[in-house]
Write a protein that holds these residues in place. Sequence first.
Motif, PDB file in Angstrom:
ATOM      1  N   THR A 146       0.824  -1.199   0.000  1.00  0.00           N
ATOM      2  CA  THR A 146       0.000   0.000   0.000  1.00  0.00           C
ATOM      3  C   THR A 146       0.860   1.252   0.000  1.00  0.00           C
ATOM      4  OG1 THR A 146      -1.612   1.254   1.294  1.00  0.00           O
ATOM      5  CG2 THR A 146      -0.229  -0.276   2.515  1.00  0.00           C
ATOM      6  N   GLY A 147       0.352   2.280  -0.598  1.00  0.00           N
ATOM      7  CA  GLY A 147       1.049   3.563  -0.587  1.00  0.00           C
ATOM      8  C   GLY A 147       0.696   4.386   0.631  1.00  0.00           C
ATOM      9  N   GLU A 148      -0.160   3.844   1.488  1.00  0.00           N
ATOM     10  CA  GLU A 148      -0.525   4.574   2.711  1.00  0.00           C
ATOM     11  C   GLU A 148       0.446   4.199   3.824  1.00  0.00           C
ATOM     12  OE1 GLU A 148      -4.577   3.489   3.172  1.00  0.00           O
ATOM     13  OE2 GLU A 148      -5.189   4.693   1.442  1.00  0.00           O
ATOM     14  N   PRO A 149       0.827   5.189   4.652  1.00  0.00           N
ATOM     15  CA  PRO A 149       1.855   4.914   5.669  1.00  0.00           C
ATOM     16  C   PRO A 149       1.388   3.914   6.723  1.00  0.00           C
ATOM     17  CG  PRO A 149       0.931   7.132   5.916  1.00  0.00           C
ATOM     18  CD  PRO A 149       0.351   6.574   4.670  1.00  0.00           C
ATOM     19  N   HIS A 150       2.283   3.000   7.070  1.00  0.00           N
ATOM     20  CA  HIS A 150       2.028   2.044   8.141  1.00  0.00           C
ATOM     21  C   HIS A 150       3.114   2.255   9.180  1.00  0.00           C
ATOM     22  CE1 HIS A 150      -1.092  -1.015   7.026  1.00  0.00           C
ATOM     23  NE2 HIS A 150      -1.097  -0.178   6.002  1.00  0.00           N
ATOM     24  N   LYS A 151       2.775   2.879  10.270  1.00  0.00           N
ATOM     25  CA  LYS A 151       3.775   3.259  11.269  1.00  0.00           C
ATOM     26  C   LYS A 151       4.509   2.023  11.799  1.00  0.00           C
ATOM     27  CE  LYS A 151       4.063   6.836  14.766  1.00  0.00           C
ATOM     28  NZ  LYS A 151       3.353   7.598  15.787  1.00  0.00           N
ATOM     29  N   GLY A 152       5.829   2.086  11.754  1.00  0.00           N
ATOM     30  CA  GLY A 152       6.616   0.999  12.331  1.00  0.00           C
ATOM     31  C   GLY A 152       6.621  -0.272  11.513  1.00  0.00           C
ATOM     32  N   GLY A 153       6.045  -0.248  10.320  1.00  0.00           N
ATOM     33  CA  GLY A 153       5.975  -1.465   9.513  1.00  0.00           C
ATOM     34  C   GLY A 153       7.150  -1.582   8.555  1.00  0.00           C
ATOM     35  N   TRP A 154       7.020  -2.512   7.630  1.00  0.00           N
ATOM     36  CA  TRP A 154       8.067  -2.757   6.638  1.00  0.00           C
ATOM     37  C   TRP A 154       7.816  -1.944   5.385  1.00  0.00           C
ATOM     38  CZ3 TRP A 154      12.495  -5.544   7.116  1.00  0.00           C
ATOM     39  CH2 TRP A 154      12.630  -6.297   8.290  1.00  0.00           C
ATOM     40  N   ARG A 155       8.889  -1.396   4.845  1.00  0.00           N
ATOM     41  CA  ARG A 155       8.790  -0.669   3.576  1.00  0.00           C
ATOM     42  C   ARG A 155       9.653  -1.360   2.522  1.00  0.00           C
ATOM     43  NH1 ARG A 155      11.264   4.471   4.316  1.00  0.00           N
ATOM     44  NH2 ARG A 155      12.333   3.489   6.058  1.00  0.00           N
ATOM     45  N   ILE A 156       9.135  -1.371   1.290  1.00  0.00           N
ATOM     46  CA  ILE A 156       9.915  -1.894   0.161  1.00  0.00           C
ATOM     47  C   ILE A 156      10.643  -0.697  -0.431  1.00  0.00           C
ATOM     48  CG2 ILE A 156       9.815  -3.230  -1.993  1.00  0.00           C
ATOM     49  CD1 ILE A 156       8.526  -4.645   0.455  1.00  0.00           C
ATOM     50  N   LEU A 157      11.959  -0.661  -0.290  1.00  0.00           N
ATOM     51  CA  LEU A 157      12.712   0.511  -0.749  1.00  0.00           C
ATOM     52  C   LEU A 157      13.027   0.446  -2.232  1.00  0.00           C
ATOM     53  CD1 LEU A 157      15.200   1.013   2.220  1.00  0.00           C
ATOM     54  CD2 LEU A 157      12.972   2.060   1.857  1.00  0.00           C
ATOM     55  N   GLY A 158      13.191  -0.742  -2.761  1.00  0.00           N
ATOM     56  CA  GLY A 158      13.496  -0.862  -4.187  1.00  0.00           C
ATOM     57  C   GLY A 158      14.098  -2.208  -4.508  1.00  0.00           C
ATOM     58  N   GLY A 159      14.496  -2.346  -5.752  1.00  0.00           N
ATOM     59  CA  GLY A 159      15.085  -3.614  -6.168  1.00  0.00           C
ATOM     60  C   GLY A 159      15.541  -3.530  -7.599  1.00  0.00           C
ATOM     61  N   ALA A 160      16.136  -4.593  -8.064  1.00  0.00           N
ATOM     62  CA  ALA A 160      16.598  -4.641  -9.452  1.00  0.00           C
ATOM     63  C   ALA A 160      16.555  -6.074  -9.942  1.00  0.00           C
ATOM     64  CB  ALA A 160      18.022  -4.104  -9.553  1.00  0.00           C
ATOM     65  N   ASN A 161      16.372  -6.226 -11.238  1.00  0.00           N
ATOM     66  CA  ASN A 161      16.578  -7.551 -11.839  1.00  0.00           C
ATOM     67  C   ASN A 161      17.390  -7.370 -13.110  1.00  0.00           C
ATOM     68  OD1 ASN A 161      15.046  -8.444 -14.441  1.00  0.00           O
ATOM     69  ND2 ASN A 161      13.592  -7.105 -13.370  1.00  0.00           N
ATOM     70  N   LEU A 162      18.307  -8.277 -13.338  1.00  0.00           N
ATOM     71  CA  LEU A 162      19.152  -8.235 -14.529  1.00  0.00           C
ATOM     72  C   LEU A 162      19.248  -9.628 -15.129  1.00  0.00           C
ATOM     73  CD1 LEU A 162      22.142  -5.987 -13.354  1.00  0.00           C
ATOM     74  CD2 LEU A 162      20.324  -5.360 -14.940  1.00  0.00           C
ATOM     75  N   CYS A 163      19.417  -9.670 -16.442  1.00  0.00           N
ATOM     76  CA  CYS A 163      19.539 -10.957 -17.117  1.00  0.00           C
ATOM     77  C   CYS A 163      21.013 -11.345 -17.250  1.00  0.00           C
ATOM     78  CB  CYS A 163      18.881 -10.894 -18.497  1.00  0.00           C
ATOM     79  SG  CYS A 163      18.776 -12.506 -19.274  1.00  0.00           S
ATOM     80  N   ASP A 164      21.328 -12.524 -16.767  1.00  0.00           N
ATOM     81  CA  ASP A 164      22.692 -13.059 -16.828  1.00  0.00           C
ATOM     82  C   ASP A 164      22.708 -14.099 -17.948  1.00  0.00           C
ATOM     83  OD1 ASP A 164      25.064 -14.366 -16.480  1.00  0.00           O
ATOM     84  OD2 ASP A 164      24.645 -15.049 -14.440  1.00  0.00           O
ATOM     85  N   THR A 165      23.440 -13.821 -19.014  1.00  0.00           N
ATOM     86  CA  THR A 165      23.399 -14.723 -20.176  1.00  0.00           C
ATOM     87  C   THR A 165      24.520 -15.762 -20.152  1.00  0.00           C
ATOM     88  OG1 THR A 165      24.664 -13.107 -21.454  1.00  0.00           O
ATOM     89  CG2 THR A 165      22.281 -13.018 -21.653  1.00  0.00           C
TER      90      THR A 165
END
Lengths: 298, 382
Positions: free
Chosen positions: B221-240
Amino acid sequence: MSAVYIHATGDHYAPYDAANTDLKQDVTAAVGQPVRRIGRFIQLALIGAGRCAQAAPLAADTAVYFGSARGDLEISIEVMQTLFRDGHAPKPLSFINTVSNAACFYIAQTLKLNGRSSFVCNRYFAFESVLQLAMLDINSNAVAAALVGTVDAVVPPLEDHRIRLELPPETPVADASHWIGLRATPPHDKPLQLLAVENFSDSQALIAWLGSQPLDRCLLSGGQFLTETELQALATHCTASERFEYRDRAYYDSQSGAVIGEFVRNPACANRQLLHINRDPSGRYAVMWVGNPNISSS
Amino acid sequence: MTDVSIGGAGLHTTLGRGLAANLAALDHPPTAPKLHAVELAGVEHALPYFLLADEPLRHIEQRFYDSIDTVVDDALTQSRLSSADRHATALFIGSSCGEMPVLEAEYRRDLQISRDALAMASTSSLGNLATRIRKRFALQGPDYSFYTACTASANALGYAAQMIRAGRIRHAVVLGVEIFNAVTAFGFSGLQLLTRDVMRPFDRRRAGLVPGEAIAAIVLTGEPHKGGWRILGGANLCDTHSISATNPDGSAIAAVVRQALAVSGVTLEELAAVKMHGTASLLNDEAEAAGIKLLFETPPPLCALKPYLGHTFGACGLAELALFCGRVSRGTLPATAGICAGDSDLNITLNQTSRPQSPGYFMLNYFGFGGSNTSLIVSNRS
């Protein structure tokens, strides 16, 4: 927020012809080398993506966004028949290729890409879904270049294929592979932009959006799951009235993938924009809007 | 920019039904899997598998859909989304099996009637599971089903978070699904990647993986959850490097980690702990260990969850995130006592004790077939 420019398109469309199913030469012509031990789904992906790369070279960090309604049906069917009908474990490479993103891997390996890679399925909005993810990544500067496409492969016999696709008997079916190359920087010749890819929960939300956009230079096209009657009704809610038709083709799931390429290649559309509307049976809509943003105000 | 928080979670794995039962099970050491008899052409094969707790392998279709519905319902109930919010909520699925268990059951049944039965006769769209769940829970937002092997639900979560952050959606249900199917069981068996022993990632005694079932759902959710977990970001890349293994020199893993950190605005030094992918297979563990060595002079505490859950493939992104966050919320880091305790040939040591863990920044890594590498950064710092 970075704008998203269309640099290239690459397409393959072929109504199914049982006497002409070998794609090896097309693969070699598209990517400059033969690629062995792959099925038709991956071959089709390489043909479309390779043609797109020929039209405008891809940077190594180009991200791949692969959309599909059904994934690689052929390999899934083969593995299930091997297991349950014939009673053997699947061959290792066959099993590994059941992983849907195997097709992304072959595209990245063959075209020498090492960026993001996503294989995303959606029953009715396969192309629109991946186009939206690519736009999100470019808008947010997470990605500078994207290769976006969909693939549909006929799996004979045709009567079985039509059953799987829930099509009436005798419906013509086709192989197809549609790809576009996007970048955050404009091309030198025709600065064609991806202006919006939007989802709407219902027709009211879509109509409100249509009424709020400057669409006066837009050609309007309908997706394969939108009826002609509904497209006409929606046209009354926006300033786009002239039509762009591309749907005269044999059945495959991701026909929305074809429309941008058809529009870009049509010289009569040089000074126009395109608004494409599709819907699904639950009443949701997806819109793609492309063109030169300066055209509407000129 | 909008913060992305976890507003509700549901989880069903071999450890238990519900997040609390799963977390309680982490207090006990990992066990070896049971063997399950799978019949193929009249011959029974004993295959190791961690099945869902309290869900025997019968009535396959009903088991599949009912188990998913229960987990999604748990997450939505916890999130307290209004019906209006639900209407606009998007659905992101990550799976490697999709509806394969159902398709297999149908085909087996049809083959008993005719050898010419049609494989994948129904539900041949990989988007059909999303259609069904949207209908069941009245979700009318867009849906995206990620099929990127073992990174699928991690990628689904990453894009859901990104869409919320960009203001394109307000809420998302993210679902990871991996349910027993013969294609996966015999496929990995054919690759000689299965063990009947306890999974021991990075350990000298590592002998392979145990497939596991898991269903995990998280409401973002984009609504604040006090003291909860936040997803800060991430990445995916293709390894050939290879379709079935990450580059053993660790470079592809180091690249995706660095990109995930950059996107999230977090440095390597700020990481409080890393959840490893840790499949206990020779090639994956070697590559992951090499990646860690390239990144850190002295790594932060490392932990692995597959010894408890098995390898839940497309669902592991979300199932392991739910377990990891739940455990850290209770103040301790997951531990695998006796597994990779310090004498690893790969120079990796996994956390051995329930050490206290303060709020901080955490990294969760996932690497899969098809060259798909993904890294997520989460935080419970206020």
